[in-house]
Design a protein around this motif. Structure first.
Motif, PDB file in Angstrom:
ATOM      1  N   ALA A  62      58.472  -6.487  39.622  1.00  0.00           N
ATOM      2  CA  ALA A  62      57.951  -6.042  40.920  1.00  0.00           C
ATOM      3  C   ALA A  62      56.837  -6.964  41.396  1.00  0.00           C
ATOM      4  N   ASP A  63      55.964  -7.358  40.488  1.00  0.00           N
ATOM      5  CA  ASP A  63      54.876  -8.282  40.852  1.00  0.00           C
ATOM      6  C   ASP A  63      55.434  -9.613  41.348  1.00  0.00           C
ATOM      7  N   TRP A  64      56.441 -10.122  40.647  1.00  0.00           N
ATOM      8  CA  TRP A  64      57.060 -11.384  41.048  1.00  0.00           C
ATOM      9  C   TRP A  64      57.703 -11.261  42.429  1.00  0.00           C
ATOM     10  N   LEU A  65      58.433 -10.173  42.666  1.00  0.00           N
ATOM     11  CA  LEU A  65      59.047  -9.962  43.982  1.00  0.00           C
ATOM     12  C   LEU A  65      58.001  -9.932  45.089  1.00  0.00           C
ATOM     13  N   MET A  66      56.895  -9.256  44.854  1.00  0.00           N
ATOM     14  CA  MET A  66      55.847  -9.173  45.872  1.00  0.00           C
ATOM     15  C   MET A  66      55.183 -10.529  46.104  1.00  0.00           C
ATOM     16  N   ARG A  67      55.046 -11.329  45.044  1.00  0.00           N
ATOM     17  CA  ARG A  67      54.508 -12.684  45.240  1.00  0.00           C
ATOM     18  C   ARG A  67      55.443 -13.509  46.109  1.00  0.00           C
ATOM     19  N   CYS A  68      56.742 -13.345  45.903  1.00  0.00           N
ATOM     20  CA  CYS A  68      57.733 -14.050  46.731  1.00  0.00           C
ATOM     21  C   CYS A  68      57.635 -13.611  48.188  1.00  0.00           C
ATOM     22  N   VAL A  69      57.481 -12.310  48.415  1.00  0.00           N
ATOM     23  CA  VAL A  69      57.364 -11.775  49.773  1.00  0.00           C
ATOM     24  C   VAL A  69      56.128 -12.342  50.461  1.00  0.00           C
ATOM     25  N   ALA A  70      55.014 -12.378  49.749  1.00  0.00           N
ATOM     26  CA  ALA A  70      53.755 -12.831  50.339  1.00  0.00           C
ATOM     27  C   ALA A  70      53.701 -14.348  50.498  1.00  0.00           C
ATOM     28  N   ALA A  71      54.427 -15.083  49.656  1.00  0.00           N
ATOM     29  CA  ALA A  71      54.339 -16.543  49.667  1.00  0.00           C
ATOM     30  C   ALA A  71      54.944 -17.167  50.919  1.00  0.00           C
ATOM     31  N   ARG A  72      56.089 -16.668  51.359  1.00  0.00           N
ATOM     32  CA  ARG A  72      56.764 -17.263  52.516  1.00  0.00           C
ATOM     33  C   ARG A  72      57.268 -16.182  53.456  1.00  0.00           C
ATOM     34  N   PRO A  73      56.361 -15.568  54.200  1.00  0.00           N
ATOM     35  CA  PRO A  73      56.828 -14.556  55.148  1.00  0.00           C
ATOM     36  C   PRO A  73      57.587 -15.212  56.303  1.00  0.00           C
ATOM     37  N   ALA A  74      58.419 -14.450  56.930  1.00  0.00           N
ATOM     38  CA  ALA A  74      59.145 -14.939  58.093  1.00  0.00           C
ATOM     39  C   ALA A  74      58.143 -15.270  59.193  1.00  0.00           C
ATOM     40  N   PRO A  75      58.476 -16.222  60.071  1.00  0.00           N
ATOM     41  CA  PRO A  75      57.557 -16.551  61.161  1.00  0.00           C
ATOM     42  C   PRO A  75      57.203 -15.303  61.984  1.00  0.00           C
ATOM     43  N   GLY A  76      55.928 -15.136  62.233  1.00  0.00           N
ATOM     44  CA  GLY A  76      55.446 -13.993  63.001  1.00  0.00           C
ATOM     45  C   GLY A  76      55.322 -12.712  62.197  1.00  0.00           C
ATOM     46  N   LYS A  77      55.613 -12.769  60.907  1.00  0.00           N
ATOM     47  CA  LYS A  77      55.586 -11.565  60.070  1.00  0.00           C
ATOM     48  C   LYS A  77      54.537 -11.645  58.969  1.00  0.00           C
ATOM     49  N   ALA A  78      53.591 -12.569  59.065  1.00  0.00           N
ATOM     50  CA  ALA A  78      52.567 -12.725  58.031  1.00  0.00           C
ATOM     51  C   ALA A  78      51.713 -11.461  57.909  1.00  0.00           C
ATOM     52  N   ASP A  79      51.393 -10.844  59.038  1.00  0.00           N
ATOM     53  CA  ASP A  79      50.594  -9.609  58.994  1.00  0.00           C
ATOM     54  C   ASP A  79      51.359  -8.493  58.281  1.00  0.00           C
ATOM     55  N   TRP A  80      52.654  -8.390  58.562  1.00  0.00           N
ATOM     56  CA  TRP A  80      53.485  -7.381  57.908  1.00  0.00           C
ATOM     57  C   TRP A  80      53.542  -7.633  56.399  1.00  0.00           C
ATOM     58  N   ALA A  81      53.735  -8.892  56.011  1.00  0.00           N
ATOM     59  CA  ALA A  81      53.814  -9.219  54.586  1.00  0.00           C
ATOM     60  C   ALA A  81      52.496  -8.885  53.894  1.00  0.00           C
ATOM     61  N   GLU A  82      51.388  -9.183  54.546  1.00  0.00           N
ATOM     62  CA  GLU A  82      50.080  -8.862  53.973  1.00  0.00           C
ATOM     63  C   GLU A  82      49.903  -7.351  53.836  1.00  0.00           C
ATOM     64  N   ALA A  83      50.318  -6.604  54.857  1.00  0.00           N
ATOM     65  CA  ALA A  83      50.207  -5.140  54.811  1.00  0.00           C
ATOM     66  C   ALA A  83      51.073  -4.566  53.696  1.00  0.00           C
ATOM     67  N   MET A  84      52.286  -5.115  53.520  1.00  0.00           N
ATOM     68  CA  MET A  84      53.159  -4.640  52.451  1.00  0.00           C
ATOM     69  C   MET A  84      52.539  -4.921  51.081  1.00  0.00           C
ATOM     70  N   ALA A  85      51.921  -6.114  50.943  1.00  0.00           N
ATOM     71  CA  ALA A  85      51.288  -6.468  49.669  1.00  0.00           C
ATOM     72  C   ALA A  85      50.093  -5.564  49.382  1.00  0.00           C
ATOM     73  N   GLN A  86      49.310  -5.238  50.407  1.00  0.00           N
ATOM     74  CA  GLN A  86      48.164  -4.344  50.211  1.00  0.00           C
ATOM     75  C   GLN A  86      48.625  -2.941  49.834  1.00  0.00           C
ATOM     76  N   GLU A  87      49.668  -2.455  50.487  1.00  0.00           N
ATOM     77  CA  GLU A  87      50.218  -1.137  50.163  1.00  0.00           C
ATOM     78  C   GLU A  87      50.742  -1.133  48.726  1.00  0.00           C
ATOM     79  N   TYR A  88      51.408  -2.210  48.325  1.00  0.00           N
ATOM     80  CA  TYR A  88      51.932  -2.337  46.969  1.00  0.00           C
ATOM     81  C   TYR A  88      50.805  -2.240  45.934  1.00  0.00           C
ATOM     82  N   ALA A  89      49.683  -2.893  46.231  1.00  0.00           N
ATOM     83  CA  ALA A  89      48.553  -2.893  45.299  1.00  0.00           C
ATOM     84  C   ALA A  89      47.997  -1.489  45.078  1.00  0.00           C
ATOM     85  N   LEU A  90      48.176  -0.604  46.042  1.00  0.00           N
ATOM     86  CA  LEU A  90      47.651   0.760  45.930  1.00  0.00           C
ATOM     87  C   LEU A  90      48.605   1.727  45.236  1.00  0.00           C
ATOM     88  N   LEU A  91      49.846   1.326  45.048  1.00  0.00           N
ATOM     89  CA  LEU A  91      50.846   2.220  44.445  1.00  0.00           C
ATOM     90  C   LEU A  91      50.573   2.437  42.967  1.00  0.00           C
TER      91      LEU A  91
END
Length: 191
Positions: free
Chosen positions: A7-36
């Protein structure tokens, strides 16, 4: 089994290369993940799926061009062969005998255009367009059309651009790669 490293590896992949215009979403998903506290793998898989959908939407036209291009190249190549065979037999014999098949350089202008259009995707263009679709795809098509085993197109008696298959494949991939790099340089100069 502890799913946290995956799960940690998947989230690093998500945060490393977000789709153009989706960096804020990727950051929000990573922050939510950290709280789970539980369900981290399910969350990470869902985030990866969302990122893949965003990237697929962003790259849909590019991927369609990559899929269509080998079909177009195959059609152009067969048309050139037909024209040479019908109208200039000496040129056909010379080009085949000397190993200067026009099909080797045929992808060059397309690779230059793709490199200029998507300069960040040179390796993808080379591997997906040049290797998987153009070379392996054409080999599969030819093996089905001529009812021969696929590996016969890559065996010891086979040739690719009148060279041993490995040499011909390297030459073809070089045309795709260096064409893409030339396109990238042209695009950078025009900016």
């Amino acid at each position: 089994m502890n799913a946290t490293p995956l799960a940690d590896w998947l989230m690093r992949c998500v945060a490393a290369r977000p789709a153009p215009g989706k960096a804020d979403w990727a950051e929000a998903m990573a922050q939510e993940y950290a709280l789970l506290e539980s369900g981290r793998l399910g969350w990470a898989i869902g985030c990866m799926e969302a990122t893949m959908v965003w990237n697929l939407r962003e790259n849909a036209v590019y991927l369609l061009v990559l899929v269509a291009l080998p079909l177009l190249l195959y059609w152009i190549d067969t048309q050139l062969f037909t024209v040479f065979a019908m109208h200039n037999r000496e040129l056909l014999i010379w080009s085949v005998r000397e190993g200067l098949a026009p099909s080797l350089l045929l992808p060059l202008p397309f690779a230059v255009a793709l490199g200029a259009w998507r300069p960040d995707r040179i390796v993808t263009t080379t591997l997906l367009g040049g290797l998987l679709l153009h070379q392996i795809g054409n080999s599969i098509y030819n093996s089905l059309a001529m009812d021969t085993p696929f590996l016969s197109w890559w065996g010891p008696q086979a040739t690719l651009y009148m060279a041993p298959p490995l040499i011909g494949l390297i030459a073809s991939l070089s045309v795709w790669y260096w064409g893409g790099m030339l396109g990238r340089r042209l695009a950078m100069r025009l900016r």
